[in-house]
Scaffold this motif. Structure first.
Motif, PDB file in Angstrom:
ATOM      1  N   SER A   1      -2.433  -3.168   5.388  1.00  0.00           N
ATOM      2  CA  SER A   1      -1.426  -2.103   5.353  1.00  0.00           C
ATOM      3  C   SER A   1      -0.019  -2.625   5.618  1.00  0.00           C
ATOM      4  CB  SER A   1      -1.773  -1.015   6.378  1.00  0.00           C
ATOM      5  OG  SER A   1      -1.811  -1.562   7.683  1.00  0.00           O
TER       6      SER A   1
ATOM      7  N   GLN B   1       0.804  -1.220   0.000  1.00  0.00           N
ATOM      8  CA  GLN B   1       0.000   0.000   0.000  1.00  0.00           C
ATOM      9  C   GLN B   1       0.836   1.268   0.000  1.00  0.00           C
ATOM     10  OE1 GLN B   1      -3.148   0.149   2.879  1.00  0.00           O
ATOM     11  NE2 GLN B   1      -4.216  -1.642   2.043  1.00  0.00           N
ATOM     12  N   ASN B   2       2.064   1.174   0.477  1.00  0.00           N
ATOM     13  CA  ASN B   2       2.918   2.366   0.533  1.00  0.00           C
ATOM     14  C   ASN B   2       3.814   2.536  -0.686  1.00  0.00           C
ATOM     15  OD1 ASN B   2       1.988   3.379   2.964  1.00  0.00           O
ATOM     16  ND2 ASN B   2       3.391   2.109   4.171  1.00  0.00           N
ATOM     17  N   SER B   3       3.721   1.612  -1.646  1.00  0.00           N
ATOM     18  CA  SER B   3       4.584   1.725  -2.832  1.00  0.00           C
ATOM     19  C   SER B   3       3.756   1.467  -4.090  1.00  0.00           C
ATOM     20  CB  SER B   3       5.755   0.745  -2.734  1.00  0.00           C
ATOM     21  OG  SER B   3       5.286  -0.565  -2.416  1.00  0.00           O
TER      22      SER B   3
ATOM     23  N   GLU C   1      -4.525   2.899  -2.338  1.00  0.00           N
ATOM     24  CA  GLU C   1      -4.759   2.351  -1.004  1.00  0.00           C
ATOM     25  C   GLU C   1      -6.163   1.765  -0.887  1.00  0.00           C
ATOM     26  OE1 GLU C   1      -2.075   4.673   2.292  1.00  0.00           O
ATOM     27  OE2 GLU C   1      -3.910   5.645   1.608  1.00  0.00           O
TER      28      GLU C   1
ATOM     29  N   HIS D   1      -2.369   8.076  -4.882  1.00  0.00           N
ATOM     30  CA  HIS D   1      -2.018   7.119  -3.839  1.00  0.00           C
ATOM     31  C   HIS D   1      -3.230   6.720  -3.003  1.00  0.00           C
ATOM     32  CE1 HIS D   1      -0.009   5.522  -0.181  1.00  0.00           C
ATOM     33  NE2 HIS D   1       0.854   5.068  -1.075  1.00  0.00           N
TER      34      HIS D   1
END
Length: 407
Positions: A312, A289-291, A302, A298
């Motif tokens: 997450s 989720q962070n990349s 997510e 973004h």
């Protein structure tokens, strides 16, 4: 010659001005039921008035009209956006072109257009009656027309133009006089989609997405363009264009159908799979989720990954093939249930109206009732967003005005 124009909108004013200027001896009276003429012009384009579009080739221009494109081909060869630009320039109003082709007055104020039209009509000697509603129109013998007002007054005219927009009464008059009417339904609207994937994304936009109406069969309705997530669902050029082309289908479905969204139209599934597997190989310990490896906001990434069960804390190394398949499906062909239609600001456009086969597009005169003319949205003509609906109003109004005063 006495000319009566019913409807004080863009088409009505353009017809009145053209007729009065071209034939100075003709008496032109414009009747508007509202207290303020040109009300729709005033509020259009967020108060800026999207006058026309910078498409100056008629064969290309007609492609922006879901209904009326064939009939408008010849009409645009006689009066098209460049003529509109010139017409306003001659009266001291300069237009500017924005990046997407829409054209506005340089003042960014719709009142500039309203005042220009009012001044031109006054200078040409057009009599403008406001707050006067028409009750009925009927042919006189042996020629001419009778126009009865709700106030009780009865007017006589040699020729009458209906430029009443989507007024139900005018459709009724036209139908009673023998003109087929394509059932009016809304066009140019947003989609209501109550979906958890979009619930907290209001304001998020994608520069290019492909939207498609499910169930359209071989005639699948698809549009690509910018898409905006709203508090109630989705909007933006792609959605508005799809609502225009699919207006009839959506009405028949009572605005309850499935919308398929491809958030990445430039990435086919095989290309997307290759990209994601590459990221999995190169960044195995990064959290998914962070990349975000694809060009979407973004927050949207997510939401979509969370929807298919990715947590997450989940890392690329642990991405299973089944989850990968679901992710690709979500990105390329996510299904969303449309539960109703929204509105597009204050702008409203109607699909439907007077059947075009009953109108001579050289003159805008009825083929059924000599001396009766049509212009603007009362006709079964509508364009996508971007100034195209105003252009058809200027064009049909101009042609009607040119013909009505001709003996």
């Amino acid at each position: 010659m006495q000319i009566i124009i019913i409807g004080g909108g863009a088409a009505g004013f353009f017809a009145a001005i053209t007729c009065a200027q071209t034939y100075p001896d003709t008496r032109v009276t414009l009747i508007e039921a509202g207290k303020h003429p040109l009300a729709k012009v005033k509020i259009s384009g967020g108060g800026r008035c999207n006058v026309t579009h910078s498409c100056f080739e008629p064969t290309q221009l007609v492609q922006y009209y879901p209904r009326g494109n064939k009939a408008l081909r010849g009409a645009f060869s006689r009066f098209q956006p460049q003529d509109t630009v010139n017409w306003y320039a001659e009266r001291g109003v300069k237009l500017k072109t924005e990046a997407d082709g829409r054209m506005f007055p340089t003042t960014d104020d719709s009142d500039t257009i309203v005042q220009c039209l009012l001044a031109a009509a006054t200078a040409a000697g057009v009599k403008i009656w406001t707050g006067e509603a028409v009750a009925e129109i009927s042919p006189q013998q042996p020629s001419g027309w009778s126009v009865a007002l709700k106030s009780g007054a009865i007017l006589s005219a040699d020729r009458v133009l209906l430029a009443t927009g989507s007024n139900p009464s005018a459709y009724k008059w036209a139908q009673q006089l023998g003109h087929p009417i394509a059932t009016p339904v809304p066009s140019l609207f947003t989609f209501n989609i109550p979906d958890s994937r979009l619930a907290n994304l209001a304001g998020v936009s994608v520069k290019s997405a492909t939207v498609k109406l499910a169930g359209a069969g071989k005639n699948a309705l698809t549009q690509t363009g910018a898409l905006l997530v709203t508090h109630w669902g989705v909007s933006g050029p792609a959605v508005l264009k799809l609502s225009a082309w699919g207006a009839r289908l959506l009405a028949e479905a009572r605005y309850q159908t499935t919308l398929i969204i491809d958030w990445l139209p430039d990435y086919r599934p095989d290309k997307l799979r290759e990209l994601i597997l590459s990221v999995k190989s190169q960044l195995p310990q990064k959290t998914i989720q962070n990349s975000c490896p694809v060009p979407i906001p973004h927050r949207l990434w997510e939401s979509l990954t969370s929807h298919i069960g990715i947590q997450s804390t989940d890392r690329w190394a642990g991405l299973a093939n089944k989850t990968l398949d679901r992710l690709i499906g979500e990105l390329n062909r996510g299904e969303y249930q449309i539960t109703g239609k929204g509105v597009f600001k204050e702008e409203f456009v109607t699909c439907g109206g007077v059947d075009l086969k009953s109108v001579n597009f050289q003159t805008m005169e009825s083929k059924i009732c000599p001396g009766l003319y049509f212009a603007g949205e009362i006709l079964d003509i509508d364009g996508v967003t971007g100034g195209f609906n105003f252009q058809s109003a200027w064009t049909t109004g101009y042609l009607a005005g040119l013909a009505m005063g001709n003996v």
